[in-house]
Design an enzyme around this catalytic site. Structure first.
Site, short mmCIF file in Angstrom:
data_model
loop_
_atom_site.label_atom_id
_atom_site.label_comp_id
_atom_site.label_asym_id
_atom_site.label_seq_id
_atom_site.Cartn_x
_atom_site.Cartn_y
_atom_site.Cartn_z
N THR A 34 0.82 -1.21 0.00
CA THR A 34 0.00 0.00 0.00
C THR A 34 0.86 1.27 0.00
O THR A 34 0.56 2.20 -0.77
CB THR A 34 -0.97 -0.02 1.19
OG1 THR A 34 -1.78 -1.20 1.12
CG2 THR A 34 -1.87 1.21 1.19
N GLU A 42 0.93 9.77 -5.61
CA GLU A 42 1.51 11.11 -5.42
C GLU A 42 2.32 11.51 -6.66
O GLU A 42 2.22 12.64 -7.14
CB GLU A 42 2.40 11.14 -4.18
CG GLU A 42 1.65 10.98 -2.88
CD GLU A 42 1.11 12.27 -2.32
OE1 GLU A 42 0.92 13.25 -3.07
OE2 GLU A 42 0.87 12.30 -1.11
N GLY A 61 2.28 17.14 -0.12
CA GLY A 61 1.13 16.34 0.25
C GLY A 61 0.46 16.88 1.50
O GLY A 61 1.12 17.36 2.42
N HIS A 68 -7.06 0.29 -0.82
CA HIS A 68 -6.30 -0.73 -1.54
C HIS A 68 -7.22 -1.94 -1.63
O HIS A 68 -7.45 -2.62 -0.64
CB HIS A 68 -5.01 -1.04 -0.79
CG HIS A 68 -4.06 -1.90 -1.54
ND1 HIS A 68 -2.76 -2.05 -1.14
CD2 HIS A 68 -4.19 -2.66 -2.65
CE1 HIS A 68 -2.14 -2.88 -1.97
NE2 HIS A 68 -3.00 -3.26 -2.90
N ARG A 112 -3.00 17.97 -2.45
CA ARG A 112 -1.69 18.59 -2.37
C ARG A 112 -1.89 20.10 -2.27
O ARG A 112 -2.91 20.61 -2.71
CB ARG A 112 -0.83 18.22 -3.58
CG ARG A 112 -0.59 16.69 -3.64
CD ARG A 112 0.36 16.29 -4.74
NE ARG A 112 1.69 16.84 -4.56
CZ ARG A 112 2.62 16.33 -3.73
NH1 ARG A 112 2.35 15.28 -2.99
NH2 ARG A 112 3.81 16.88 -3.65
#
Length: 125
Positions: A34, A42, A61, A68, A112
């Site tokens: 994960t 990202e 971030g 997942h 972000r």
């Protein structure tokens, strides 16, 4: 270029031994981890911005909402897509999805924040 909803990027990656939960310490199975999926999301979000940011600006971030859903083995080809959905001032929200040969592996949102690189780095001192 300006930062507007609809900017997108897609990154294709082959799962390596170094991408597994065993290798990253996030579990004890030899399957795609994960944390690696999050890193790829990202990266795709950064790539979606392309050259939309001024040279002295970057993004960091802020928030991740992520599921997942299915496992992937070493050697699998993974496609990570990020689409900029919302721009609220400096806050940029991306919808991300991860697929293996069309099968959904993971999905979520990545937020972000656009920042001045020098001002941010000065806060580290």
């Amino acid at each position: 270029m300006s930062i507007t909803p609809g900017l997108r990027a897609e990154i294709e990656t082959t799962v390596a031994e170094t991408d597994t939960a065993q290798a990253l310490g996030s579990g004890d199975v030899p399957a795609l981890a994960t944390p690696r999926l999050l890193a790829w999301c990202e990266s795709a979000s950064i790539a979606a911005l392309g050259d939309a940011l001024e040279a002295d600006r970057t993004t960091v971030g802020m928030r991740v909402q992520f599921e997942h859903i299915a496992p992937s083995a070493v050697g699998a080809t993974i496609t990570t897509e990020s689409i900029l959905e919302k721009v609220e001032g400096r806050r940029l929200t991306f919808t991300v999805s991860v697929r293996e040969e069309g099968r959904l592996v993971a999905a979520g949102k990545v937020t972000r924040v656009a920042i001045g690189r020098d001002e941010f780095l000065a806060k580290l001192d």
